[in-house]
Structures are given as structure tokens and as C-alpha cells.
Design an enzyme around this catalytic site. Structure first.
Site, PDB file in Angstrom:
ATOM      1  N   ARG A 136      57.479  55.999   0.032  1.00  0.00           N
ATOM      2  CA  ARG A 136      57.896  56.059   1.442  1.00  0.00           C
ATOM      3  C   ARG A 136      59.155  55.231   1.705  1.00  0.00           C
ATOM      4  O   ARG A 136      59.389  54.221   1.050  1.00  0.00           O
ATOM      5  CB  ARG A 136      56.732  55.600   2.342  1.00  0.00           C
ATOM      6  CG  ARG A 136      55.543  56.548   2.224  1.00  0.00           C
ATOM      7  CD  ARG A 136      54.379  56.111   3.060  1.00  0.00           C
ATOM      8  NE  ARG A 136      54.668  56.186   4.486  1.00  0.00           N
ATOM      9  CZ  ARG A 136      53.833  55.796   5.429  1.00  0.00           C
ATOM     10  NH1 ARG A 136      52.657  55.285   5.100  1.00  0.00           N
ATOM     11  NH2 ARG A 136      54.163  55.895   6.692  1.00  0.00           N
ATOM     12  N   ASP A 334      50.047  60.331  14.666  1.00  0.00           N
ATOM     13  CA  ASP A 334      49.042  60.452  13.600  1.00  0.00           C
ATOM     14  C   ASP A 334      48.019  61.547  13.883  1.00  0.00           C
ATOM     15  O   ASP A 334      47.133  61.799  13.065  1.00  0.00           O
ATOM     16  CB  ASP A 334      48.314  59.115  13.409  1.00  0.00           C
ATOM     17  CG  ASP A 334      49.256  58.036  12.889  1.00  0.00           C
ATOM     18  OD1 ASP A 334      50.242  58.385  12.197  1.00  0.00           O
ATOM     19  OD2 ASP A 334      49.019  56.849  13.170  1.00  0.00           O
ATOM     20  N   ARG A 409      44.361  61.212   6.732  1.00  0.00           N
ATOM     21  CA  ARG A 409      44.268  62.070   7.919  1.00  0.00           C
ATOM     22  C   ARG A 409      44.263  63.557   7.547  1.00  0.00           C
ATOM     23  O   ARG A 409      43.656  64.371   8.253  1.00  0.00           O
ATOM     24  CB  ARG A 409      45.377  61.735   8.922  1.00  0.00           C
ATOM     25  CG  ARG A 409      45.265  60.287   9.392  1.00  0.00           C
ATOM     26  CD  ARG A 409      45.924  60.014  10.712  1.00  0.00           C
ATOM     27  NE  ARG A 409      46.160  58.581  10.865  1.00  0.00           N
ATOM     28  CZ  ARG A 409      45.256  57.708  11.308  1.00  0.00           C
ATOM     29  NH1 ARG A 409      44.054  58.100  11.662  1.00  0.00           N
ATOM     30  NH2 ARG A 409      45.565  56.426  11.411  1.00  0.00           N
TER      31      ARG A 409
HETATM   32  C1  S3P Z   1      51.932  52.441  13.446  1.00  0.00           C
HETATM   33  C2  S3P Z   1      52.998  53.198  13.846  1.00  0.00           C
HETATM   34  C3  S3P Z   1      53.175  54.599  13.461  1.00  0.00           C
HETATM   35  C4  S3P Z   1      51.904  55.231  12.924  1.00  0.00           C
HETATM   36  C5  S3P Z   1      51.171  54.316  11.983  1.00  0.00           C
HETATM   37  C6  S3P Z   1      50.832  53.005  12.646  1.00  0.00           C
HETATM   38  C7  S3P Z   1      51.887  51.025  13.861  1.00  0.00           C
HETATM   39  O1  S3P Z   1      54.179  54.659  12.479  1.00  0.00           O
HETATM   40  O2  S3P Z   1      52.185  56.453  12.259  1.00  0.00           O
HETATM   41  O3  S3P Z   1      49.969  54.931  11.532  1.00  0.00           O
HETATM   42  O4  S3P Z   1      50.800  50.411  13.761  1.00  0.00           O
HETATM   43  O5  S3P Z   1      52.918  50.501  14.294  1.00  0.00           O
HETATM   44  P1  S3P Z   1      55.754  54.705  12.920  1.00  0.00           P
HETATM   45  O6  S3P Z   1      55.934  53.678  13.947  1.00  0.00           O
HETATM   46  O7  S3P Z   1      56.560  54.421  11.697  1.00  0.00           O
HETATM   47  O8  S3P Z   1      55.940  56.099  13.431  1.00  0.00           O
END
Ligand code: S3P
Length: 455
Positions: A136, A334, A409
Site C-alpha cells: 500500500r 469502507d 471487508r
Molecule cells: C481510517 C480512515 C480510512 C478508512 C480506514 C480507517 C481511519 O482510510 O478506510 O479503514 O481510522 O482514519 P483513509 O482515511 O485513508 O481513506
């Protein structure tokens, strides 16, 4: 160590099947604590002065990885009972160099937020994760964090494993988010904590605000103002003394999502999910399902631990297609995999726009959803960053084997698909579910889902 939770996941892949239950789903459940809030509670508790008591903490693998990392840097973190944890903080700037590599498993949130913390602590640490996390993008955080004076050595493409040497004399930063990401916003704000002066993040599009709320809860000075040209300017005053404060973690709407959609698509079902966190930066799924005709009632609305919560009563019924606008994406980022299942069962066309960020989640979820839905006999296409699903209001065929690709998920969404489909749906490996939703299978089976291991 008596305080550690041991992971019970087996070394071999764990295939699992979802099949149409003989009876409608029914009953009342509570899903585990919010993952985003749980990570932040442990991190900020470790940076506070005094003892933070947490109840409702998610005891999933992702959050346990954060606990282990904060312990490795000197915080004392103890599990008192199920969901009840206490953290004795070291104070801002008080973390010590970890003696070994910090392994954050599958958790992008743990990795990116911790990099923010590490960027302004003057020692070198090494950070890695599982195959999914190592694929990632991390430049989205290493770029802004370098501006504080931190140095990063990464693998090709800005990927983990990486080494981070925190700035000795950090300088404050003003940064405009190029992608709507709460993780990037939070990384910058957390780096700003051990930096003299004021650090500002400009957020053109709103993302979840748990970091801001919790910083305020711990007594940091935070200013949120409208930004020129739209969005918000979020400023944290550096080097505050964070004061330990109790935290009550609400049930995770991102976990509740699977039960909600299951309750909608299994005919005749009526279920209640208690104490679901309804922070407005997280409720895009509920808005979308309402537009699709879902019968979801908000009961017993209240505020718990500074977050709005309610019990959600879900009744099955016919759904219809809807246009899901791109600006809604951050508030339900998500939840797209399971919304895809609802859309596949609905009558008419659902268009989900602006899903570019789904490509860089635990797996490429845009590709994974499209492939999985097609394998289940659903009419689906990807156009640019949009996903288009055509349902006829009848149950999809199912009869598919879905590759999980280390993505919790995707696994849960397609197990829910199996509950609605004409023929069962199998996922090749259900173990990743433990990262965010330990107990998913027994909890859903209490409602009558009947998820079964393949023998
Ligand atoms: C999260 C932010 C999201 C989400 C992740 C949790 C967080 O990611 O997809 O599961 O706790 O700040 P992004 O902010 O990179 O979109």
C-alpha cells in the site's frame, strides 16, 4: 504475558460458506468497538500524562498491533477485562526508540498514524506489515511528514518496510490534503503534537474527525475554521500537555454494516444492532441505503463518550437502485463492498461514483468487488472510478468462490452475499476478518446466518 491477547487464527487458510438461511434473521446484537477510535485511544493514551481508561476497545488484530507498537516504545498498556483497557502514557515526546521492527500487520491506520507520531520523535524506527500493507502507498504520509524534518528510507514506490528517523528539531507544517484521507490528516496532526508552533491541515473534503475529537477530549488546543475555497482548516497547537481522560468506544458502524445489509436482504428478517456509532463523518452507508428504500429505524438515540449513537432496527424489504455521489465516499469508504451486495439485490441501476481510493485499501476493492459480483452472476461494470451494478430485484445466482486477498471487508461482504443468493457463496479465507471483527461468525450465526466452515 498475562495482558496480551493471543491470536488464535490458524496457520492454514480458513474457507467459509454463506448460504441462504432456512429462516429469516432475527435478534439483537452488539458489534465490536469502532476500529478508528480504538487505534486513536491507544495512541493518544500513550502520549498523554496519566492513566487513560478505555471501555469498548476493539480487540481485533489491527488494534492489537497498535497496542504492541506503543508498548514497544515505552507506554504501559494493560487489558483489564473484555474491551476494558488501561494505558499509562509517557507524555508527548516521551516515547523511546523501539528495540525491534514495528510490525503493524494488516493495518493501514496503525501504520500511517504511527508514522505521524514517529516523525517528530528523534530516534530511528523500522516499520513493516503483512503482504497487503507492504503493497500500500505510504508516500501520502511520508511526503508531508518529511516537511517536519523527518527522514524516510522506503522500498520502491514508497512502500513498507521503511525506516523513519524522526526530526530532532521539527518545524510546523501547513498541508493541504491531496486525497480525502483521515489517515493522512491524522498523521500530520499527530506529528504536529511534538512540534513547536502551529500545524495546520487543510481538508477540502470532510473525512472522519475522530482524531480532532479525541485531541480535544485530551485537552489539546485545536481550531477548526472554514478554509478558503471550501472545506476545513484544522490547526493544532504544538507541544500541549495531553491529560489522560476516560474513553468509551461506540460500536463500529463499519462492522455493523454487514449485519445491516444482511438484515435487509434476507427476506422476512428483523434485527437490532445496539449502540452503533453515528458520527456524521461515518454515516454515508445509512444515507445511501435510505435512498435505496431500506427500512432502518434509529432507536434510543443518545450521546456516549462524546459520539452520537443509536440502536438500529433493520427490517428486510425490497430495495431499488440509487446514484451514490462521489462526495459521499469519505463517509462510507469502507462500506462499498457490502453496499455492492445490497445493490446486487436491488431492482434497477446503482451507480457508485468516485471510488479511486478503493484501489489502495487492504486490496484493490474496486477490482475485487467487480470480480466477485460478476462471479455471483451480477451485471456489473467499472467505468473509470465508477462502479455500476444492475439488479433485477431477484436474488443473485451466487455459486461462486471468492478470493479474499487479505481483505476482511471483501470476505464479510461476500459471506453476506451468500445469505441472499440462490446458491451458496464461499470465501477462500475468512481469517482476515479477525483484523476488524473478531467474533463475526458466531455473532452473525446468533441472528441465524448459519455461516459454516467448509469441510
Ligand atoms: C481510517 C480512515 C480510512 C478508512 C480506514 C480507517 C481511519 O482510510 O478506510 O479503514 O481510522 O482514519 P483513509 O482515511 O485513508 O481513506
Amino acid at each position: 504475558m498475562p495482558n496480551d491477547l493471543i491470536s488464535h487464527s490458524s496457520p492454514a487458510a480458513m474457507p467459509l460458506t454463506g448460504a441462504r438461511p432456512k429462516a429469516p434473521l432475527s435478534g439483537t446484537i452488539r458489534v465490536p468497538g469502532d476500529k478508528s477510535i480504538s487505534h486513536r485511544a491507544l495512541m493518544l493514551g500513550a502520549l498523554a500524562v496519566g492513566r487513560t481508561e478505555i471501555s469498548g476497545l476493539l480487540e481485533g488484530e489491527d488494534v492489537l498491533a497498535t497496542a504492541a507498537a506503543m508498548r514497544a516504545m515505552g507506554a504501559s498498556i494493560e487489558r483489564l477485562a473484555e474491551g476494558r483497557w488501561q494505558v499509562d502514557g509517557v507524555g508527548i515526546g516521551g516515547l523511546a526508540e523501539p528495540a525491534d521492527v514495528l510490525d503493524l500487520g494488516n493495518s493501514g491506520t496503525a501504520a500511517r498514524l504511527l508514522l505521524g507520531v514517529l516523525a517528530t520523535h528523534p530516534f530511528t524506527s523500522f516499520v513493516t506489515g503483512d503482504a497487503s500493507l507492504r503493497s500500500r502507498p505510504m508516500r501520502r504520509v511520508t511526503d508531508p511528514l518529511s516537511r517536519f524534518g523527518a527522514r524516510f528510507t522506503t522500498r520502491e514506490g514508497g512502500r513498507l518496510p521503511l525506516a523513519v528517523s524522526g526530526a530532532v528539531n521539527p518545524v510546523p507544517v501547513e498541508y493541504t490534503l491531496p486525497v480525502p484521507s483521515a489517515q493522512v490528516k491524522s498523521a500530520v496532526l499527530l506529528a504536529g503534537l511534538n512540534t513547536p508552533g502551529e500545524t495546520t491541515v487543510i481538508e477540502p473534503q470532510a473525512t472522519r474527525d475522530h482524531t480532532e475529537r479525541m485531541l480535544g477530549h485530551f485537552g489539546a488546543t485545536l481550531r477548526v475554521a472554514p478554509a478558503e475555497g471550501g472545506g476545513k482548516r484544522i490547526t493544532v497547537v504544538g507541544q500541549p500537555e495531553l491529560i489522560a481522560a476516560p474513553i468509551v468506544v461506540p460500536a463500529d458502524i463499519s462492522s455493523a454494516a454487514f449485519a445491516i445489509v444482511a438484515g435487509l436482504v434476507v427476506p422476512g428478517s428483523e434485527i437490532t444492532i445496539e449502540g452503533v456509532g453515528l458520527n456524521p463523518s461515518r454515516t454515508g452507508l445509512l444515507a445511501s441505503l435510505a435512498e435505496m428504500g431500506a427500512d432502518i429505524a434509529y432507536l434510543n438515540e443518545r450521546v456516549e463518550g462524546g459520539e452520537p449513537v443509536a440502536d438500529l432496527r433493520v427490517r428486510a424489504g425490497a430495495l431499488h437502485g440509487a446514484e451514490i455521489p462521489p462526495e459521499r465516499a469519505p463517509s462510507m469508504i469502507d462500506e462499498y463492498p457490502v453496499l455492492g451486495v445490497a445493490a446486487a439485490c436491488a431492482k434497477g441501476r446503482t451507480v457508485m461514483r468516485g471510488l479511486a481510493e478503493l484501489r489502495v485499501k487492504e486490496s484493490d476493492r474496486l477490482a475485487g468487488m467487480a470480480a466477485g459480483l460478476a462471479a455471483c452472476g451480477v451485471k456489473v461494470s467499472v467505468e473509470g472510478d465508477d462502479l455500476i451494478i444492475d439488479g433485477d430485484g431477484n436474488p443473485p445466482a451466487g455459486n461462486a468462490m471468492i478470493e479474499t486477498r487479505l481483505d476482511h471487508r471483501i470476505a464479510m461482504a461476500f459471506l453476506v452475499m451468500g445469505l441472499a443468493a440462490k446458491s451458496p457463496v464461499q470465501v477462500d479465507d475468512a481469517r482476515p476478518i479477525a483484523t476488524s471483527f473478531p467474533g463475526f461468525v458466531p455473532l452473525m450465526n446468533r441472528l441465524g446466518a448459519g455461516f459454516a466452515e467448509i469441510v
